[in-house]
Design a protein around this motif. Sequence first.
Motif, PDB file in Angstrom:
ATOM      1  N   HIS A  46       1.162  -1.435   0.194  1.00  0.00           N
ATOM      2  CA  HIS A  46      -0.256  -0.002   0.054  1.00  0.00           C
ATOM      3  C   HIS A  46       0.954   1.421  -0.154  1.00  0.00           C
ATOM      4  CE1 HIS A  46      -3.971   2.539   1.048  1.00  0.00           C
ATOM      5  NE2 HIS A  46      -2.770   2.646   1.621  1.00  0.00           N
ATOM      6  N   LYS A  47       0.688   1.902  -1.111  1.00  0.00           N
ATOM      7  CA  LYS A  47       0.779   3.280  -0.326  1.00  0.00           C
ATOM      8  C   LYS A  47       2.667   3.491  -1.787  1.00  0.00           C
ATOM      9  CE  LYS A  47      -0.386   5.845   3.539  1.00  0.00           C
ATOM     10  NZ  LYS A  47      -0.080   6.444   5.051  1.00  0.00           N
ATOM     11  N   ASN A  48       2.157   2.078  -2.455  1.00  0.00           N
ATOM     12  CA  ASN A  48       3.335   2.563  -3.275  1.00  0.00           C
ATOM     13  C   ASN A  48       2.647   2.457  -4.588  1.00  0.00           C
ATOM     14  OD1 ASN A  48       4.954   1.086  -4.948  1.00  0.00           O
ATOM     15  ND2 ASN A  48       5.812  -0.281  -3.062  1.00  0.00           N
ATOM     16  N   PRO A  49       3.885   2.963  -5.617  1.00  0.00           N
ATOM     17  CA  PRO A  49       3.152   3.246  -7.153  1.00  0.00           C
ATOM     18  C   PRO A  49       2.943   2.097  -7.630  1.00  0.00           C
ATOM     19  CG  PRO A  49       5.127   4.224  -6.874  1.00  0.00           C
ATOM     20  CD  PRO A  49       5.109   3.568  -5.287  1.00  0.00           C
ATOM     21  N   MET A  50       3.403   0.877  -7.302  1.00  0.00           N
ATOM     22  CA  MET A  50       3.026  -0.314  -7.821  1.00  0.00           C
ATOM     23  C   MET A  50       1.223  -0.361  -8.280  1.00  0.00           C
ATOM     24  SD  MET A  50       5.824  -2.040  -8.445  1.00  0.00           S
ATOM     25  CE  MET A  50       8.145  -2.760  -7.720  1.00  0.00           C
ATOM     26  N   GLY A  51       1.170  -0.052  -7.424  1.00  0.00           N
ATOM     27  CA  GLY A  51      -1.173   0.134  -7.961  1.00  0.00           C
ATOM     28  C   GLY A  51      -0.677   0.506  -8.980  1.00  0.00           C
ATOM     29  N   TRP A  52      -0.162   1.665  -9.363  1.00  0.00           N
ATOM     30  CA  TRP A  52       0.015   2.759 -10.772  1.00  0.00           C
ATOM     31  C   TRP A  52       0.635   1.257 -11.538  1.00  0.00           C
ATOM     32  CZ3 TRP A  52      -2.502   6.299 -13.506  1.00  0.00           C
ATOM     33  CH2 TRP A  52      -1.964   6.382 -14.901  1.00  0.00           C
ATOM     34  N   VAL A  53       1.063   1.418 -11.830  1.00  0.00           N
ATOM     35  CA  VAL A  53       2.070   0.421 -12.372  1.00  0.00           C
ATOM     36  C   VAL A  53       0.751  -0.839 -13.108  1.00  0.00           C
ATOM     37  CG1 VAL A  53       3.629  -1.985 -13.087  1.00  0.00           C
ATOM     38  CG2 VAL A  53       4.389   0.918 -11.914  1.00  0.00           C
ATOM     39  N   MET A  54       0.215  -1.286 -11.875  1.00  0.00           N
ATOM     40  CA  MET A  54      -0.419  -2.263 -12.736  1.00  0.00           C
ATOM     41  C   MET A  54      -1.494  -2.417 -13.208  1.00  0.00           C
ATOM     42  SD  MET A  54       0.406  -5.326 -11.478  1.00  0.00           S
ATOM     43  CE  MET A  54      -1.423  -6.022 -11.179  1.00  0.00           C
ATOM     44  N   PHE A  55      -2.492  -0.941 -12.374  1.00  0.00           N
ATOM     45  CA  PHE A  55      -3.336  -0.307 -13.319  1.00  0.00           C
ATOM     46  C   PHE A  55      -2.948  -0.006 -14.815  1.00  0.00           C
ATOM     47  CE2 PHE A  55      -4.967   3.385 -15.835  1.00  0.00           C
ATOM     48  CZ  PHE A  55      -6.471   3.152 -15.212  1.00  0.00           C
ATOM     49  N   VAL A  56      -1.782   0.649 -15.445  1.00  0.00           N
ATOM     50  CA  VAL A  56      -1.522   0.807 -16.288  1.00  0.00           C
ATOM     51  C   VAL A  56      -1.293  -0.611 -17.275  1.00  0.00           C
ATOM     52  CG1 VAL A  56       0.028   1.661 -17.531  1.00  0.00           C
ATOM     53  CG2 VAL A  56      -0.208   3.019 -16.239  1.00  0.00           C
ATOM     54  N   SER A  57      -0.933  -1.833 -17.326  1.00  0.00           N
ATOM     55  CA  SER A  57       0.097  -2.479 -17.742  1.00  0.00           C
ATOM     56  C   SER A  57      -0.983  -3.165 -18.292  1.00  0.00           C
ATOM     57  CB  SER A  57       1.216  -3.656 -16.761  1.00  0.00           C
ATOM     58  OG  SER A  57       0.463  -3.829 -15.974  1.00  0.00           O
ATOM     59  N   ILE A  58      -2.597  -3.481 -16.690  1.00  0.00           N
ATOM     60  CA  ILE A  58      -4.034  -4.526 -17.544  1.00  0.00           C
ATOM     61  C   ILE A  58      -5.167  -3.266 -18.158  1.00  0.00           C
ATOM     62  CG2 ILE A  58      -6.217  -5.139 -16.225  1.00  0.00           C
ATOM     63  CD1 ILE A  58      -4.194  -5.228 -13.558  1.00  0.00           C
ATOM     64  N   PHE A  59      -4.725  -1.853 -18.133  1.00  0.00           N
ATOM     65  CA  PHE A  59      -5.707  -1.165 -18.931  1.00  0.00           C
ATOM     66  C   PHE A  59      -4.958  -1.133 -20.421  1.00  0.00           C
ATOM     67  CE2 PHE A  59      -6.045   3.045 -21.247  1.00  0.00           C
ATOM     68  CZ  PHE A  59      -7.282   3.237 -20.903  1.00  0.00           C
ATOM     69  N   CYS A  60      -3.611  -0.963 -20.528  1.00  0.00           N
ATOM     70  CA  CYS A  60      -3.157  -0.722 -22.201  1.00  0.00           C
ATOM     71  C   CYS A  60      -3.234  -2.611 -22.470  1.00  0.00           C
ATOM     72  CB  CYS A  60      -1.536  -0.611 -22.060  1.00  0.00           C
ATOM     73  SG  CYS A  60      -1.520   0.964 -21.629  1.00  0.00           S
ATOM     74  N   PHE A  61      -3.269  -3.301 -21.242  1.00  0.00           N
ATOM     75  CA  PHE A  61      -3.187  -5.120 -21.711  1.00  0.00           C
ATOM     76  C   PHE A  61      -4.735  -4.855 -22.819  1.00  0.00           C
ATOM     77  CE2 PHE A  61      -3.898  -9.499 -21.733  1.00  0.00           C
ATOM     78  CZ  PHE A  61      -2.753  -9.541 -22.621  1.00  0.00           C
ATOM     79  N   VAL A  62      -6.184  -4.525 -21.393  1.00  0.00           N
ATOM     80  CA  VAL A  62      -7.043  -4.544 -22.054  1.00  0.00           C
ATOM     81  C   VAL A  62      -7.403  -4.229 -23.351  1.00  0.00           C
ATOM     82  CG1 VAL A  62      -9.733  -4.568 -21.398  1.00  0.00           C
ATOM     83  CG2 VAL A  62      -7.800  -5.448 -19.972  1.00  0.00           C
ATOM     84  N   MET A  63      -7.107  -2.244 -23.320  1.00  0.00           N
ATOM     85  CA  MET A  63      -7.050  -2.021 -24.607  1.00  0.00           C
ATOM     86  C   MET A  63      -6.579  -2.552 -25.779  1.00  0.00           C
ATOM     87  SD  MET A  63      -9.434  -0.107 -23.162  1.00  0.00           S
ATOM     88  CE  MET A  63      -9.688   1.775 -24.929  1.00  0.00           C
ATOM     89  N   THR A  64      -5.957  -2.396 -25.820  1.00  0.00           N
ATOM     90  CA  THR A  64      -4.787  -3.384 -26.899  1.00  0.00           C
ATOM     91  C   THR A  64      -5.101  -4.450 -27.495  1.00  0.00           C
ATOM     92  OG1 THR A  64      -2.802  -2.272 -25.893  1.00  0.00           O
ATOM     93  CG2 THR A  64      -2.759  -3.188 -28.069  1.00  0.00           C
ATOM     94  N   THR A  65      -6.060  -4.800 -26.308  1.00  0.00           N
ATOM     95  CA  THR A  65      -6.751  -6.400 -27.195  1.00  0.00           C
ATOM     96  C   THR A  65      -7.880  -5.926 -27.887  1.00  0.00           C
ATOM     97  OG1 THR A  65      -6.380  -7.561 -25.052  1.00  0.00           O
ATOM     98  CG2 THR A  65      -7.962  -8.792 -26.303  1.00  0.00           C
ATOM     99  N   VAL A  66      -9.053  -4.791 -27.185  1.00  0.00           N
ATOM    100  CA  VAL A  66     -10.685  -4.226 -27.783  1.00  0.00           C
ATOM    101  C   VAL A  66      -9.928  -4.001 -29.171  1.00  0.00           C
ATOM    102  CG1 VAL A  66     -11.846  -2.580 -27.489  1.00  0.00           C
ATOM    103  CG2 VAL A  66     -11.720  -4.262 -25.900  1.00  0.00           C
ATOM    104  N   TRP A  67      -8.579  -2.806 -29.019  1.00  0.00           N
ATOM    105  CA  TRP A  67      -8.662  -1.995 -30.463  1.00  0.00           C
ATOM    106  C   TRP A  67      -7.557  -3.792 -31.350  1.00  0.00           C
ATOM    107  CZ3 TRP A  67      -9.443   2.474 -29.893  1.00  0.00           C
ATOM    108  CH2 TRP A  67      -8.737   3.839 -30.802  1.00  0.00           C
TER     109      TRP A  67
END
Length: 163
Positions: A46-67
């Motif tokens: 918690h309070k670690n930027p790893m949460g942002w890294v996880m969000f970006v990687s999952i978001f871009c993976f899902v959006m790239t799949t949709v794209w």
Amino acid sequence: MASTTMGDVLPTGGRVFTSIPDLFFIPEFVFGGLVWMLVASTEVVHKNPMGWVMFVSIFCFVMTTVWFFIFLCGANRSSSWPTLDVGYHFVATVFYLGASVPLALITIVEGQTLPALALVPGFNSNLLYKIYKLHIAAVVMSYMATFIYFVHTIFSAFRWKRS
């Protein structure tokens, strides 16, 4: 003289696998998925930027799949798709760069504190070294994903200018 139509600009179906900007979908899946798996295999504090890294990687993976499936199914026929393609890949590049830098910073800090923690009696330093190595691999994959998205953005911008 032949004019350029939207059919000539954006590929559909199997042509997605042969056109230069869209050929980068596969490495985007691979490197983005590896970032996601490597960070997820470690504990996200918690309070670690790893949460942002996880969000970006999952978001871009899902959006790239949709794209990718939008391009594969041929739903990219309107005149706004080249602009949307450049926009999405630019946002993905900025997101990945914004995730790669904090991930590298965390990994550097981990590497600097690891020798001091290894001196503490009864402390499991092998687990910390394993997590540190996973974070190093995640940093490399994250920067590779950033680079692939950047190259895709550049080639998509060239295609957008042609349309």
